[in-house]
Design a protein around this motif. Structure first.
Motif, PDB file in Angstrom:
ATOM      1  N   THR A 165       0.821  -1.208   0.000  1.00  0.00           N
ATOM      2  CA  THR A 165       0.000   0.000   0.000  1.00  0.00           C
ATOM      3  C   THR A 165       0.856   1.259   0.000  1.00  0.00           C
ATOM      4  N   THR A 166       1.886   1.274   0.840  1.00  0.00           N
ATOM      5  CA  THR A 166       2.734   2.458   0.962  1.00  0.00           C
ATOM      6  C   THR A 166       3.520   2.711  -0.315  1.00  0.00           C
ATOM      7  N   LEU A 167       4.100   1.668  -0.884  1.00  0.00           N
ATOM      8  CA  LEU A 167       4.819   1.824  -2.143  1.00  0.00           C
ATOM      9  C   LEU A 167       3.898   2.350  -3.239  1.00  0.00           C
ATOM     10  N   ASP A 172       2.269   6.622  -6.845  1.00  0.00           N
ATOM     11  CA  ASP A 172       1.157   7.384  -7.396  1.00  0.00           C
ATOM     12  C   ASP A 172       1.390   8.886  -7.229  1.00  0.00           C
ATOM     13  N   ILE A 173       1.846   9.279  -6.050  1.00  0.00           N
ATOM     14  CA  ILE A 173       2.132  10.702  -5.811  1.00  0.00           C
ATOM     15  C   ILE A 173       3.237  11.188  -6.743  1.00  0.00           C
ATOM     16  N   PHE A 199      13.512  -5.408   2.135  1.00  0.00           N
ATOM     17  CA  PHE A 199      13.160  -5.410   0.718  1.00  0.00           C
ATOM     18  C   PHE A 199      14.021  -4.397  -0.031  1.00  0.00           C
ATOM     19  N   ARG A 200      14.114  -4.618  -1.343  1.00  0.00           N
ATOM     20  CA  ARG A 200      14.741  -3.688  -2.285  1.00  0.00           C
ATOM     21  C   ARG A 200      13.712  -3.349  -3.358  1.00  0.00           C
ATOM     22  N   PHE A 201      13.635  -2.067  -3.688  1.00  0.00           N
ATOM     23  CA  PHE A 201      12.679  -1.641  -4.710  1.00  0.00           C
ATOM     24  C   PHE A 201      13.234  -0.405  -5.405  1.00  0.00           C
ATOM     25  N   GLY A 250      14.134 -19.381   9.377  1.00  0.00           N
ATOM     26  CA  GLY A 250      14.756 -19.151   8.079  1.00  0.00           C
ATOM     27  C   GLY A 250      14.191 -17.923   7.397  1.00  0.00           C
ATOM     28  N   ALA A 251      14.356 -17.851   6.080  1.00  0.00           N
ATOM     29  CA  ALA A 251      13.937 -16.691   5.291  1.00  0.00           C
ATOM     30  C   ALA A 251      12.755 -17.063   4.405  1.00  0.00           C
ATOM     31  N   LEU A 252      11.698 -16.264   4.483  1.00  0.00           N
ATOM     32  CA  LEU A 252      10.512 -16.446   3.663  1.00  0.00           C
ATOM     33  C   LEU A 252      10.398 -15.256   2.716  1.00  0.00           C
ATOM     34  N   ALA A 253      10.320 -15.514   1.411  1.00  0.00           N
ATOM     35  CA  ALA A 253      10.241 -14.457   0.405  1.00  0.00           C
ATOM     36  C   ALA A 253       8.822 -14.353  -0.131  1.00  0.00           C
ATOM     37  N   ARG A 254       8.309 -13.119  -0.204  1.00  0.00           N
ATOM     38  CA  ARG A 254       6.990 -12.874  -0.778  1.00  0.00           C
ATOM     39  C   ARG A 254       7.111 -11.754  -1.800  1.00  0.00           C
ATOM     40  N   PRO A 255       6.633 -11.959  -3.047  1.00  0.00           N
ATOM     41  CA  PRO A 255       6.741 -10.917  -4.075  1.00  0.00           C
ATOM     42  C   PRO A 255       5.856  -9.726  -3.749  1.00  0.00           C
ATOM     43  N   LEU A 256       6.285  -8.564  -4.218  1.00  0.00           N
ATOM     44  CA  LEU A 256       5.508  -7.347  -4.081  1.00  0.00           C
ATOM     45  C   LEU A 256       4.772  -7.071  -5.385  1.00  0.00           C
TER      46      LEU A 256
END
Length: 265
Positions: A165-167, A172-173, A199-201, A250-256
């Motif tokens: 939501t924040t990204l 949008d702004i 995260f990286r974006f 461990g590490a869990l990855a979720r796509p944005l």
């Protein structure tokens, strides 16, 4: 560009991440190898978790290498989860309030990168922050505003949803207020005391670096802007457009976002 590191695992002295490794965060503050600026001397900060839900916080405007208190703090303070940051200022004056990490309640947050044309979109970002969180604002950086937007958008309940939501709001702004000639680049790490999220974006495909290791010598896991021992196989780059949740399991990855959006990240 700033440099950062975060650790989760058995309780260790802070110096095991911040000062002791060959390419520690302290070394990176003076000799970063994967950033525009090799020197990150506009302040530093550490947030660490102990027996209380809220993190402890130690920040100053001195360069990390010149603060005479930092070696003692890192040698004697032990923690199972901590975040550390050395700053190269892009927005906001060199002040303690603008040094990372930023904290609110049980959350700690730090950022590397920048929100393009921030001065043109800052007011719109501020308007999206809830009153209670806006009242907690202390500094003038894009980083702190992004953190307060995350909190407003439900970081406590759903970190992944709050981040999406924040990204989307920031992009949008930026699309409405700017010509998009200056990119939005975000590499962020944050925690509520039991897990670390990272995260990286970047909307131009050039997100600041971040690496993950799940096999440190002391049995822990960590994120770092640059591998703490220098290039080696036990550190792998964090993929852009993905939220990594690091826990004891461990590490869990979720796509944005949807796949078509991620392709542009």
């Amino acid at each position: 560009m700033c440099r950062l590191a975060a650790y989760l695992g058995t309780e260790i002295p802070l110096e095991n991440i911040i000062a002791k490794p060959r390419h520690s965060l302290l070394v990176q503050s003076q000799d970063a190898q994967e950033a525009k600026l090799r020197v990150n001397g506009d302040g530093f900060g550490i947030a660490w978790y102990g027996h209380l839900p809220e993190p402890g916080l130690f920040k100053d405007v001195l360069p990390a290498w010149s603060d005479t208190n930092l070696p003692s703090v890192c040698r004697l303070v032990r923690s199972r989860l901590f975040l550390a940051h050395v700053r190269a200022a892009t927005t906001g004056a060199t002040s303690r309030d603008n040094c990372h990490p930023f904290t609110h309640g049980r959350w700690a947050f730090m950022h590397n990168g920048g929100i393009g044309a921030f001065s043109a979109i800052r007011r719109d970002m501020e308007a999206l922050i809830g009153d209670d969180y806006y009242a907690a604002r202390r500094g003038t950086t894009d980083s702190e505003l992004f953190f307060l937007m995350l909190l407003t958008n439900g970081l406590d309940e759903d970190p992944h949803g709050a981040l999406e939501t924040t990204l989307a709001q920031v992009l949008d702004i930026a699309a409405r207020r700017t010509d998009r000639s200056v990119p939005v680049r975000l590499t962020c790490v944050f925690s509520e005391g039991s897990r670390i999220f990272a995260f990286r974006f970047a909307d131009d495909g050039l997100a600041p670096t971040l690496y993950l290791s799940e096999c440190l010598d002391h049995g822990g896991r960590a994120f770092a802007s640059e591998p703490l021992e220098g290039p080696c196989t036990r550190w792998r780059p964090v993929e852009t457009g993905t939220l990594i949740e690091l826990s004891g399991a461990g590490a869990l990855a979720r796509p944005l976002f949807a796949a078509e959006v991620r392709a542009a990240c």
